[in-house]
Design an enzyme around this catalytic site. Sequence first.
Site, PDB file in Angstrom:
ATOM      1  N   ASP A 188       0.829  -1.200   0.000  1.00 42.85           N
ATOM      2  CA  ASP A 188       0.000   0.000   0.000  1.00 42.85           C
ATOM      3  C   ASP A 188       0.868   1.256   0.000  1.00 42.85           C
ATOM      4  O   ASP A 188       1.915   1.301   0.669  1.00 42.85           O
ATOM      5  CB  ASP A 188      -0.902   0.034   1.231  1.00 42.85           C
ATOM      6  CG  ASP A 188      -1.883  -1.127   1.251  1.00 42.85           C
ATOM      7  OD1 ASP A 188      -1.420  -2.258   1.408  1.00 42.85           O
ATOM      8  OD2 ASP A 188      -3.087  -0.895   1.124  1.00 42.85           O
ATOM      9  N   ASP A 209      -0.751  -2.648  -4.445  1.00 40.79           N
ATOM     10  CA  ASP A 209      -1.938  -2.651  -3.579  1.00 40.79           C
ATOM     11  C   ASP A 209      -2.557  -1.260  -3.636  1.00 40.79           C
ATOM     12  O   ASP A 209      -2.309  -0.521  -4.589  1.00 40.79           O
ATOM     13  CB  ASP A 209      -1.587  -3.079  -2.153  1.00 40.79           C
ATOM     14  CG  ASP A 209      -2.744  -3.807  -1.458  1.00 40.79           C
ATOM     15  OD1 ASP A 209      -3.760  -3.146  -1.187  1.00 40.79           O
ATOM     16  OD2 ASP A 209      -2.641  -5.019  -1.210  1.00 40.79           O
ATOM     17  N   ASP A 210      -3.351  -0.895  -2.628  1.00 41.53           N
ATOM     18  CA  ASP A 210      -4.020   0.398  -2.672  1.00 41.53           C
ATOM     19  C   ASP A 210      -3.017   1.538  -2.774  1.00 41.53           C
ATOM     20  O   ASP A 210      -1.998   1.560  -2.068  1.00 41.53           O
ATOM     21  CB  ASP A 210      -4.869   0.609  -1.419  1.00 41.53           C
ATOM     22  CG  ASP A 210      -6.063  -0.333  -1.353  1.00 41.53           C
ATOM     23  OD1 ASP A 210      -6.493  -0.813  -2.412  1.00 41.53           O
ATOM     24  OD2 ASP A 210      -6.566  -0.567  -0.242  1.00 41.53           O
ATOM     25  N   HIS A 231      -4.064  -1.139  -6.722  1.00 39.94           N
ATOM     26  CA  HIS A 231      -5.471  -1.517  -6.574  1.00 39.94           C
ATOM     27  C   HIS A 231      -6.399  -0.323  -6.483  1.00 39.94           C
ATOM     28  O   HIS A 231      -7.558  -0.464  -6.104  1.00 39.94           O
ATOM     29  CB  HIS A 231      -5.648  -2.391  -5.325  1.00 39.94           C
ATOM     30  CG  HIS A 231      -4.943  -3.708  -5.401  1.00 39.94           C
ATOM     31  ND1 HIS A 231      -4.919  -4.606  -4.359  1.00 39.94           N
ATOM     32  CD2 HIS A 231      -4.227  -4.286  -6.407  1.00 39.94           C
ATOM     33  CE1 HIS A 231      -4.217  -5.667  -4.712  1.00 39.94           C
ATOM     34  NE2 HIS A 231      -3.793  -5.503  -5.947  1.00 39.94           N
ATOM     35  N   ARG A 261     -12.748   2.998  -4.820  1.00 45.65           N
ATOM     36  CA  ARG A 261     -13.466   1.988  -4.022  1.00 45.65           C
ATOM     37  C   ARG A 261     -13.860   2.538  -2.654  1.00 45.65           C
ATOM     38  O   ARG A 261     -13.124   3.306  -2.036  1.00 45.65           O
ATOM     39  CB  ARG A 261     -12.596   0.746  -3.791  1.00 45.65           C
ATOM     40  CG  ARG A 261     -12.459  -0.164  -4.968  1.00 45.65           C
ATOM     41  CD  ARG A 261     -11.901  -1.534  -4.546  1.00 45.65           C
ATOM     42  NE  ARG A 261     -10.541  -1.464  -4.035  1.00 45.65           N
ATOM     43  CZ  ARG A 261      -9.898  -2.519  -3.532  1.00 45.65           C
ATOM     44  NH1 ARG A 261     -10.502  -3.699  -3.453  1.00 45.65           N
ATOM     45  NH2 ARG A 261      -8.649  -2.396  -3.098  1.00 45.65           N
ATOM     46  N   LYS A 263     -14.989   0.207   0.605  1.00 47.36           N
ATOM     47  CA  LYS A 263     -15.230  -1.179   1.005  1.00 47.36           C
ATOM     48  C   LYS A 263     -15.396  -1.241   2.515  1.00 47.36           C
ATOM     49  O   LYS A 263     -14.572  -0.759   3.275  1.00 47.36           O
ATOM     50  CB  LYS A 263     -14.083  -2.087   0.535  1.00 47.36           C
ATOM     51  CG  LYS A 263     -12.686  -1.570   0.814  1.00 47.36           C
ATOM     52  CD  LYS A 263     -11.620  -2.486   0.247  1.00 47.36           C
ATOM     53  CE  LYS A 263     -10.215  -1.941   0.524  1.00 47.36           C
ATOM     54  NZ  LYS A 263      -9.154  -2.864   0.089  1.00 47.36           N
TER      55      LYS A 263
END
Length: 389
Positions: A188, A209-210, A231, A261, A263
């Site tokens: 991340d 990743d994010d 991501h 996103r 989530k």
Amino acid sequence: MLTLGVICALLASAFALDTDLPAPTVKRCTGTISSLADVAAAQVCTTIIINSFTVPGGQIFTINAATGATITMAGDVTFGFAEWAGPLMLVSGQNVTFNGNGHTLFGQGDLYWMRDGLGGNGGVTKPAPFIRVNNAGSFSNVRILNAPERSVAVKGSPVTISGIMIDNSLGDLPNSRSNGLPAGHNTDGFGISNANNVIIQNSSVHNQDDCLAVNGGTNITFQNNVCVGGHGISIGSIASNVVNNVHITENTVMSNTNGLRIKTDATATASTVSNIVYTNNKLSGITEFGVLIDQSYPDTLGLCFFFILFPVPCVQPSWLIGTPGTGVVINGVTFSGTNTISVTSVAKRVSVNCGSTSSCVGTWNFAALTVTGGAAGTIRDAPVTGGLF
């Protein structure tokens, strides 16, 4: 008559605020750090210079700066290899200015990835995060190269982070132990947990990743940043925290699995996500979901990655769709200005999976959102209006 020691103690007490460590005595001096042995003497000074050196593996480079201190990097810092939990570096203090002057923090993540090819998904213990920014003030102009796992954890309130280059592009490459898959995982870029009044701007992230993960906090701005290979930009996942007033503005996202996103955990309780605003963002080459708002995490809304080997849009059979919870109330999602997203042929444009009409409430104005490519997603129990997707 007060002695010098008593006066210094009173100053330290007056300046100490809510940081992980008590604030050291303030001295108007210049402290130079060329090894960990120099830190204790240097961190009491209002001016701190970091020279090039190597941090021994398994040890943390901690600067608990005096209130109002200026920290300047004059060289690169390398972190030696060791299997341990980390973090590798911690900067704390109140009203602290950190300027990296374009120098590099070398995490040597490739030394970890070559041992198992799993990144942050298992194998040898990898230190994370690379750096924890606990200082209130500013943190700027640093290159972070090959973070073994997560890169920058933000806790400082308030803090402005700018000019950060997170380069984990080497993690895109497979190695002899990664079965042909990227060697880096869970890398991340920026993670925010229970920090308020945070600005992250004019930075870049190339990772696996994010790019941004906001797990808790209020008044957060992420603007003029570039995200490559990861991501996407995420709110969450949210399990038990409050997120309020997040502005995602004028960012460029390229070749990420997801675009934007939100989530929330299916089992979350008593949590809220409110006033999320996306303004003038440009995204391209998104391979799974252009926009995904999902209350069934970690069971996502349709597992598109199962189908990316086939030149057809992903499908979402009912048995693959996660059951959403209602423990997080998402109140207000707005797209303003001009937000454009292009997705690949196998991706879904916009998908929303709410637990009920009472867990997704308020104004959800998507009028300033245009998503092209791929296939239409499904919107469940959300008051979405407007938008071209």
